[in-house]
Design a protein around this motif. Sequence first.
Motif, PDB file in Angstrom:
ATOM      1  N   GLU A 103      71.189  -1.631  18.865  1.00  0.00           N
ATOM      2  CA  GLU A 103      70.934  -1.966  17.461  1.00  0.00           C
ATOM      3  C   GLU A 103      69.523  -2.517  17.268  1.00  0.00           C
ATOM      4  OE1 GLU A 103      72.737  -1.240  14.946  1.00  0.00           O
ATOM      5  OE2 GLU A 103      74.479  -0.526  16.063  1.00  0.00           O
ATOM      6  N   ARG A 104      69.129  -3.453  18.111  1.00  0.00           N
ATOM      7  CA  ARG A 104      67.802  -4.029  17.922  1.00  0.00           C
ATOM      8  C   ARG A 104      66.713  -3.024  18.256  1.00  0.00           C
ATOM      9  NH1 ARG A 104      67.387  -8.490  22.851  1.00  0.00           N
ATOM     10  NH2 ARG A 104      66.302  -7.156  24.350  1.00  0.00           N
ATOM     11  N   CYS A 105      66.987  -2.099  19.180  1.00  0.00           N
ATOM     12  CA  CYS A 105      66.004  -1.056  19.480  1.00  0.00           C
ATOM     13  C   CYS A 105      65.817  -0.124  18.291  1.00  0.00           C
ATOM     14  CB  CYS A 105      66.444  -0.263  20.708  1.00  0.00           C
ATOM     15  SG  CYS A 105      65.285   1.037  21.193  1.00  0.00           S
ATOM     16  N   LEU A 106      66.901   0.198  17.597  1.00  0.00           N
ATOM     17  CA  LEU A 106      66.790   1.029  16.403  1.00  0.00           C
ATOM     18  C   LEU A 106      65.939   0.335  15.336  1.00  0.00           C
ATOM     19  CD1 LEU A 106      70.442   2.380  16.194  1.00  0.00           C
ATOM     20  CD2 LEU A 106      68.388   3.742  16.627  1.00  0.00           C
ATOM     21  N   VAL A 107      66.140  -0.964  15.161  1.00  0.00           N
ATOM     22  CA  VAL A 107      65.304  -1.713  14.215  1.00  0.00           C
ATOM     23  C   VAL A 107      63.846  -1.669  14.657  1.00  0.00           C
ATOM     24  CG1 VAL A 107      64.813  -3.998  13.273  1.00  0.00           C
ATOM     25  CG2 VAL A 107      67.175  -3.222  13.470  1.00  0.00           C
ATOM     26  N   ALA A 108      63.607  -1.890  15.945  1.00  0.00           N
ATOM     27  CA  ALA A 108      62.234  -1.900  16.454  1.00  0.00           C
ATOM     28  C   ALA A 108      61.534  -0.569  16.212  1.00  0.00           C
ATOM     29  CB  ALA A 108      62.244  -2.239  17.947  1.00  0.00           C
ATOM     30  N   LEU A 109      62.195   0.520  16.567  1.00  0.00           N
ATOM     31  CA  LEU A 109      61.559   1.827  16.436  1.00  0.00           C
ATOM     32  C   LEU A 109      61.441   2.256  14.978  1.00  0.00           C
ATOM     33  CD1 LEU A 109      63.182   3.565  19.499  1.00  0.00           C
ATOM     34  CD2 LEU A 109      60.756   3.027  19.206  1.00  0.00           C
ATOM     35  N   ARG A 110      62.440   1.939  14.154  1.00  0.00           N
ATOM     36  CA  ARG A 110      62.325   2.271  12.735  1.00  0.00           C
ATOM     37  C   ARG A 110      61.211   1.470  12.070  1.00  0.00           C
ATOM     38  NH1 ARG A 110      68.821   1.845  11.839  1.00  0.00           N
ATOM     39  NH2 ARG A 110      69.391   3.858  12.761  1.00  0.00           N
ATOM     40  N   SER A 111      60.998   0.239  12.546  1.00  0.00           N
ATOM     41  CA  SER A 111      59.904  -0.543  11.969  1.00  0.00           C
ATOM     42  C   SER A 111      58.561   0.098  12.289  1.00  0.00           C
ATOM     43  CB  SER A 111      59.951  -1.998  12.470  1.00  0.00           C
ATOM     44  OG  SER A 111      59.515  -2.128  13.807  1.00  0.00           O
ATOM     45  N   LEU A 112      58.437   0.705  13.461  1.00  0.00           N
ATOM     46  CA  LEU A 112      57.217   1.445  13.798  1.00  0.00           C
ATOM     47  C   LEU A 112      57.108   2.721  12.974  1.00  0.00           C
ATOM     48  CD1 LEU A 112      54.720   2.167  15.483  1.00  0.00           C
ATOM     49  CD2 LEU A 112      56.272   3.035  17.255  1.00  0.00           C
ATOM     50  N   ALA A 113      58.219   3.447  12.841  1.00  0.00           N
ATOM     51  CA  ALA A 113      58.188   4.733  12.140  1.00  0.00           C
ATOM     52  C   ALA A 113      57.857   4.599  10.661  1.00  0.00           C
ATOM     53  CB  ALA A 113      59.529   5.452  12.316  1.00  0.00           C
ATOM     54  N   ARG A 114      58.019   3.424  10.089  1.00  0.00           N
ATOM     55  CA  ARG A 114      57.580   3.222   8.701  1.00  0.00           C
ATOM     56  C   ARG A 114      56.093   3.473   8.546  1.00  0.00           C
ATOM     57  NH1 ARG A 114      59.206  -2.658   6.888  1.00  0.00           N
ATOM     58  NH2 ARG A 114      58.268  -3.139   8.910  1.00  0.00           N
ATOM     59  N   THR A 128      64.893 -14.747  10.597  1.00  0.00           N
ATOM     60  CA  THR A 128      63.532 -15.227  10.334  1.00  0.00           C
ATOM     61  C   THR A 128      62.634 -14.109   9.842  1.00  0.00           C
ATOM     62  OG1 THR A 128      63.778 -16.905  12.059  1.00  0.00           O
ATOM     63  CG2 THR A 128      61.537 -16.373  11.365  1.00  0.00           C
ATOM     64  N   LEU A 129      62.824 -12.926  10.391  1.00  0.00           N
ATOM     65  CA  LEU A 129      61.918 -11.828  10.086  1.00  0.00           C
ATOM     66  C   LEU A 129      62.033 -11.333   8.652  1.00  0.00           C
ATOM     67  CD1 LEU A 129      62.280  -9.680  13.320  1.00  0.00           C
ATOM     68  CD2 LEU A 129      60.549 -11.389  12.777  1.00  0.00           C
ATOM     69  N   THR A 130      63.243 -11.338   8.090  1.00  0.00           N
ATOM     70  CA  THR A 130      63.404 -10.780   6.755  1.00  0.00           C
ATOM     71  C   THR A 130      62.718 -11.619   5.678  1.00  0.00           C
ATOM     72  OG1 THR A 130      65.561 -11.867   6.620  1.00  0.00           O
ATOM     73  CG2 THR A 130      65.523  -9.540   7.235  1.00  0.00           C
ATOM     74  N   ALA A 131      62.452 -12.877   5.975  1.00  0.00           N
ATOM     75  CA  ALA A 131      61.678 -13.684   5.030  1.00  0.00           C
ATOM     76  C   ALA A 131      60.264 -13.137   4.912  1.00  0.00           C
ATOM     77  CB  ALA A 131      61.644 -15.142   5.486  1.00  0.00           C
ATOM     78  N   ALA A 132      59.737 -12.604   6.006  1.00  0.00           N
ATOM     79  CA  ALA A 132      58.398 -12.018   5.994  1.00  0.00           C
ATOM     80  C   ALA A 132      58.416 -10.563   5.553  1.00  0.00           C
ATOM     81  CB  ALA A 132      57.777 -12.121   7.385  1.00  0.00           C
ATOM     82  N   ASP A 133      59.491  -9.868   5.881  1.00  0.00           N
ATOM     83  CA  ASP A 133      59.577  -8.441   5.574  1.00  0.00           C
ATOM     84  C   ASP A 133      61.031  -8.088   5.275  1.00  0.00           C
ATOM     85  OD1 ASP A 133      59.524  -5.696   5.450  1.00  0.00           O
ATOM     86  OD2 ASP A 133      58.231  -5.448   7.198  1.00  0.00           O
ATOM     87  N   PRO A 134      61.480  -8.210   4.016  1.00  0.00           N
ATOM     88  CA  PRO A 134      62.884  -7.955   3.677  1.00  0.00           C
ATOM     89  C   PRO A 134      63.364  -6.562   4.055  1.00  0.00           C
ATOM     90  CG  PRO A 134      61.772  -9.085   1.882  1.00  0.00           C
ATOM     91  CD  PRO A 134      60.700  -8.696   2.867  1.00  0.00           C
ATOM     92  N   GLY A 135      62.438  -5.620   4.146  1.00  0.00           N
ATOM     93  CA  GLY A 135      62.830  -4.259   4.503  1.00  0.00           C
ATOM     94  C   GLY A 135      63.441  -4.142   5.871  1.00  0.00           C
ATOM     95  N   LEU A 136      63.216  -5.118   6.734  1.00  0.00           N
ATOM     96  CA  LEU A 136      63.781  -5.045   8.078  1.00  0.00           C
ATOM     97  C   LEU A 136      65.300  -5.133   8.066  1.00  0.00           C
ATOM     98  CD1 LEU A 136      61.209  -7.229  10.030  1.00  0.00           C
ATOM     99  CD2 LEU A 136      61.500  -4.742  10.160  1.00  0.00           C
ATOM    100  N   ARG A 137      65.873  -5.840   7.119  1.00  0.00           N
ATOM    101  CA  ARG A 137      67.327  -5.916   7.026  1.00  0.00           C
ATOM    102  C   ARG A 137      67.907  -4.535   6.737  1.00  0.00           C
ATOM    103  NH1 ARG A 137      70.865  -9.292   9.017  1.00  0.00           N
ATOM    104  NH2 ARG A 137      69.674 -11.072   8.251  1.00  0.00           N
ATOM    105  N   GLN A 138      67.245  -3.794   5.890  1.00  0.00           N
ATOM    106  CA  GLN A 138      67.698  -2.442   5.571  1.00  0.00           C
ATOM    107  C   GLN A 138      67.633  -1.537   6.795  1.00  0.00           C
ATOM    108  OE1 GLN A 138      65.345  -0.584   2.527  1.00  0.00           O
ATOM    109  NE2 GLN A 138      66.885   0.966   2.061  1.00  0.00           N
ATOM    110  N   VAL A 161      60.544  -5.759  19.948  1.00  0.00           N
ATOM    111  CA  VAL A 161      59.223  -5.812  19.315  1.00  0.00           C
ATOM    112  C   VAL A 161      59.366  -5.195  17.933  1.00  0.00           C
ATOM    113  CG1 VAL A 161      56.871  -4.885  19.348  1.00  0.00           C
ATOM    114  CG2 VAL A 161      57.918  -5.703  21.477  1.00  0.00           C
ATOM    115  N   VAL A 162      58.895  -5.869  16.916  1.00  0.00           N
ATOM    116  CA  VAL A 162      59.022  -5.351  15.561  1.00  0.00           C
ATOM    117  C   VAL A 162      57.639  -5.255  14.916  1.00  0.00           C
ATOM    118  CG1 VAL A 162      59.333  -7.569  14.383  1.00  0.00           C
ATOM    119  CG2 VAL A 162      60.406  -5.531  13.450  1.00  0.00           C
ATOM    120  N   PHE A 163      57.458  -4.220  14.075  1.00  0.00           N
ATOM    121  CA  PHE A 163      56.169  -3.947  13.427  1.00  0.00           C
ATOM    122  C   PHE A 163      56.207  -4.385  11.968  1.00  0.00           C
ATOM    123  CE2 PHE A 163      55.920  -1.345  17.105  1.00  0.00           C
ATOM    124  CZ  PHE A 163      54.578  -1.120  17.358  1.00  0.00           C
ATOM    125  N   PHE A 164      55.151  -5.092  11.562  1.00  0.00           N
ATOM    126  CA  PHE A 164      54.996  -5.518  10.183  1.00  0.00           C
ATOM    127  C   PHE A 164      53.982  -4.686   9.406  1.00  0.00           C
ATOM    128  CE2 PHE A 164      56.356  -9.640  12.066  1.00  0.00           C
ATOM    129  CZ  PHE A 164      57.507  -9.803  11.328  1.00  0.00           C
TER     130      PHE A 164
END
Length: 284
Positions: A31-42, A266-276, A125-128
């Motif tokens: 699950e967290r890997c999918l978030v990490a890679l989708r954050s890059l693919a944005r 913590t991250l969604t406060a900086a980037d709400p799109g990460l929850r999606q 690792v997550v991308f902003f």
Amino acid sequence: MTRSDTLPAAPRFTGEAPVEVHTLLSSHHVERCLVALRSLARFWTAPAVVLHDDGTLDADDHARLRALGAARVVSRAEADAHVEQTLADFPLVLRTRRGNPRIMQLVDYFVLAGRPRVIGMDSDVVFFNRPDRLIDWAKGAEATALLYSPERGWQPKGIHWLPDAVPGRPFVDDMCCGFIAADAATFFDAAYLEELMQRTDPDILPRPRFVTQMLYSLMAGRLSPDLVRDLGEPYRSGRLEWLPELPERIICHYFGSHDGEDYLGTLTAADPGLRQLSTEEPAS
């Protein structure tokens, strides 16, 4: 932090760039890997993705990960067969890898690479923002053997062992191996890795944590300093709450290092799109 305008939520990787993103993955961290890679693919869909199964992924995990687009999931059996054959002349590297799966983050990323440039990335690792420096590097704009995420403000774990564990060997003292970008042919040298392991205190090599970081640091230390560069503050390693406010911050690391925590809180406060990104499947 002011986040960048969000691109489409879960686009697919295209694999059109001469670079692969490699991640070692267990079933607990899909699950967290999918978030990490989708954050890059944005921000950047051009890389191909190579996901290394540590032996715990099931068929459903493989299917979900392949849905990311240009994504290859390498089974543990496939990886073992290929690495054992390719590195047959380096018995200590193979023996260490068999006993310590973390070594796959160093060995397998390069032995199984299908493109000249490799990005090694932990699954937390997550991308902003858009990683412009990496995009330019992938196009050949920066002649380096290794770019790395720096760890500052605390001593990188594992690297502090080096003066005693491998005396006299040069190393990079501020690197985090959880996010690196390397020219595969220049950076990885199996013969040198075998020699390093021969010189390392044998009690250290089987340890489950920090050994890979130590070895990355030593491998980088053999190279000319002008070929090894840190990526600077926007790519600094650390959780968001550990890092200074920086509107142009590209990544944060360790967002899901502790199992069971609400790693997006913590991250969604900086980037709400990460929850999606934690619930959406890639667009078809």
